[in-house]
Design a protein around this motif. Structure first.
Motif, PDB file in Angstrom:
ATOM      1  N   GLY A 104      -4.038  -8.740   7.797  1.00  0.00           N
ATOM      2  CA  GLY A 104      -4.144  -7.271   7.965  1.00  0.00           C
ATOM      3  C   GLY A 104      -4.150  -6.818   9.312  1.00  0.00           C
ATOM      4  O   GLY A 104      -3.283  -6.155   9.463  1.00  0.00           O
ATOM      5  N   SER A 127      -3.929 -11.965   0.172  1.00  0.00           N
ATOM      6  CA  SER A 127      -4.363 -12.013   1.363  1.00  0.00           C
ATOM      7  C   SER A 127      -4.429 -13.438   2.273  1.00  0.00           C
ATOM      8  O   SER A 127      -4.306 -14.388   1.596  1.00  0.00           O
ATOM      9  N   TRP A 130      -8.226 -11.051   7.552  1.00  0.00           N
ATOM     10  CA  TRP A 130      -7.695  -9.995   8.539  1.00  0.00           C
ATOM     11  C   TRP A 130      -7.104 -10.360   9.552  1.00  0.00           C
ATOM     12  O   TRP A 130      -6.120  -9.807  10.187  1.00  0.00           O
ATOM     13  N   PRO A 150      -8.967  -6.876   4.594  1.00  0.00           N
ATOM     14  CA  PRO A 150      -7.698  -6.992   3.669  1.00  0.00           C
ATOM     15  C   PRO A 150      -7.467  -6.792   2.247  1.00  0.00           C
ATOM     16  O   PRO A 150      -6.664  -5.779   1.941  1.00  0.00           O
ATOM     17  N   ASN A 151      -8.659  -6.925   1.515  1.00  0.00           N
ATOM     18  CA  ASN A 151      -8.955  -6.558   0.038  1.00  0.00           C
ATOM     19  C   ASN A 151      -8.744  -5.125   0.077  1.00  0.00           C
ATOM     20  O   ASN A 151      -8.086  -4.466  -0.620  1.00  0.00           O
ATOM     21  N   MET A 165      -5.888 -15.718  -2.297  1.00  0.00           N
ATOM     22  CA  MET A 165      -6.113 -15.727  -0.802  1.00  0.00           C
ATOM     23  C   MET A 165      -5.584 -17.313  -0.392  1.00  0.00           C
ATOM     24  O   MET A 165      -5.737 -18.288  -0.839  1.00  0.00           O
TER      25      MET A 165
END
Length: 265
Positions: A104, A127, A130, A150-151, A165
């Motif tokens: 992210g 993902s 972040w 990030p989601n 992830m």
């Protein structure tokens, strides 16, 4: 006698030192590979378990049935980056779908159009947290933010939340599994690594990948390192010549589906 005792103590010390060095090396190796001691599920097991599942619970095959074809999944961590446009061009030319475990902070946030392009061109957007904090070393509330942010960012860009992830360094545990399940995320590790974070030698990266790859392999690369993207055409061409078919991670599991909270490898 005293000299003999000293020699014995010296030898004992050397043995202990050597043993400690081996243990340290093993721990370092574990950290680099990101191996986990938790139970992991293989793609073939997922496909087998799906055989008796109801059609509504089965995944889509896409363009290939990996129960019959010799499939592998090409995955990229920690992007997107300035190298990603070139990578996406290569994948488009080679007609190869990939799975991108995106970061992210400084990546998805910095290159939103590349995330949209990944999705638009048929790649799986997943993902990688972040900010790449090791989930097993931080507090639960911080780990939750590492996965939630990030989601949310990815959903805003492509209209859907990621379902996959990859934990940084592959480090996970029961607490991370539980949190992942709450957030609707399955964890995906790997079976092939070029350790491209240790070299910019594209030929070496290519050789490492090709030498390790077997059917149902999940290949780990990073599109943030300058030696990696130039290695990709050779990896694709050589593995295709050996009869491999490239698919995304969800396609690798089909007709099964990744289940949130479980770890796949």
């Amino acid at each position: 006698m005293p000299p003999t005792i000293n020699k014995t103590k010296s030898r004992t010390a050397r043995v202990r030192t050597a043993a400690l060095a081996l243990a340290t090396a093993a721990a370092a190796s574990l950290a680099l590979t990101g191996c986990t001691q938790l139970d992991t599920t293989s793609p073939s097991t997922v496909r087998k378990d799906a055989a008796d599942a109801k059609p509504k619970d089965q995944g889509k095959f896409g363009t290939v049935d990996c129960r019959k074809a010799k499939c592998v999944a090409l995955t990229f961590d920690a992007g997107p980056s300035e190298n990603t446009p070139r990578l996406l061009k290569i994948l488009k030319e080679k007609k190869v779908p990939a799975t991108f475990f995106t970061l992210g902070k400084n990546h998805v946030a910095k290159y939103p159009e590349l995330v949209k392009q990944m999705d638009r061109e048929g790649h799986e957007v997943a993902s990688h947290t972040w900010s790449h904090k090791i989930l097993t070393k931080i507090k639960p509330e911080e780990a939750r933010k590492e996965l939630e942010r990030p989601n949310e960012a990815i959903e805003k860009l492509i209209g859907k939340k990621p379902t996959l992830m990859r934990p940084p360094q592959g480090r996970t545990n029961d607490d991370v599994n539980k949190l992942s399940k709450e957030l609707g995320l399955a964890e995906v590790l790997w079976t092939v690594t070029a350790k491209d974070y240790t070299t910019n030698d594209s030929k070496l990266i290519q050789k490492r990948v090709v030498d390790q790859t077997k059917r149902d392999g999940i290949i780990l690369l990073h599109d943030i390192y300058k030696g990696t993207v130039p290695a990709v055409p050779g990896v694709i061409d050589e593995l295709k010549a050996r009869g491999y078919v490239f698919v995304t991670v969800p396609q690798l599991l089909a007709p099964g589906k990744a289940e949130a909270g479980k770890v796949y490898r």
